[in-house]
Design a protein around this motif. Structure first.
Motif, PDB file in Angstrom:
ATOM      1  N   PRO A 176      23.640  44.128  69.667  1.00  0.00           N
ATOM      2  CA  PRO A 176      22.413  43.670  70.323  1.00  0.00           C
ATOM      3  C   PRO A 176      22.695  42.664  71.428  1.00  0.00           C
ATOM      4  N   GLY A 177      22.154  42.919  72.603  1.00  0.00           N
ATOM      5  CA  GLY A 177      22.309  42.003  73.724  1.00  0.00           C
ATOM      6  C   GLY A 177      23.653  42.076  74.422  1.00  0.00           C
ATOM      7  N   LYS A 178      24.479  43.028  74.016  1.00  0.00           N
ATOM      8  CA  LYS A 178      25.810  43.154  74.621  1.00  0.00           C
ATOM      9  C   LYS A 178      25.984  44.527  75.245  1.00  0.00           C
ATOM     10  N   GLU A 179      26.984  44.625  76.125  1.00  0.00           N
ATOM     11  CA  GLU A 179      27.281  45.904  76.737  1.00  0.00           C
ATOM     12  C   GLU A 179      28.020  46.813  75.754  1.00  0.00           C
TER      13      GLU A 179
END
Length: 126
Positions: free
Chosen positions: A41-44
């Motif tokens: 979540p929230g990361k590439e």
């Protein structure tokens, strides 16, 4: 058109193990390198591992070396990811992908992969 279907995700405690599978449709599976990626979540999206078309060569990102093992069974059109000693930072949606080219080996960038599965959630609790 190639379809990839992952399975085997779930919830596990720190230090536990999970085995992911990715079943592929199509007749050219055995000619393509296969990879696993993950996205927290929230990361590439992050490359995790790749196996060459023959299965003789495997490659891993540093954070999973010694803990994860990628393998394939060309007779079953399936690629696997065995994950041991899991850590909370391994929590992510895991995707399998098929190399765009045939007879590939060390393929690690997402743009090099043409087909993707829908993903399977892996959650590691602390």
């Amino acid at each position: 058109q190639v379809q990839l279907v992952e399975s085997g995700g779930g919830l596990v405690q720190t230090g536990g193990s999970l085995s992911l599978s990715c079943a592929a449709s199509g007749s050219t599976f055995s000619k393509h390198a296969m990879g696993w990626f993950r996205q927290a979540p929230g990361k590439e999206r992050e490359w995790v591992a790749t196996i060459s078309w023959t299965g003789s060569s495997t490659y891993y990102t540093n954070s999973v070396k010694g803990r994860f093992t990628i393998s394939r069974d060309n007779a079953k059109n399936t690629v696997y990811l065995q994950m041991n000693s899991l850590k909370p930072e391994d929590t992510a949606v895991y995707y399998c992908a098929q190399d765009r080219q045939i007879y590939g080996a060390k393929v690690t960038t997402s743009t090099a992969f043409a087909y993707w599965g829908q993903g399977t959630q892996v959650t590691v609790s602390s």
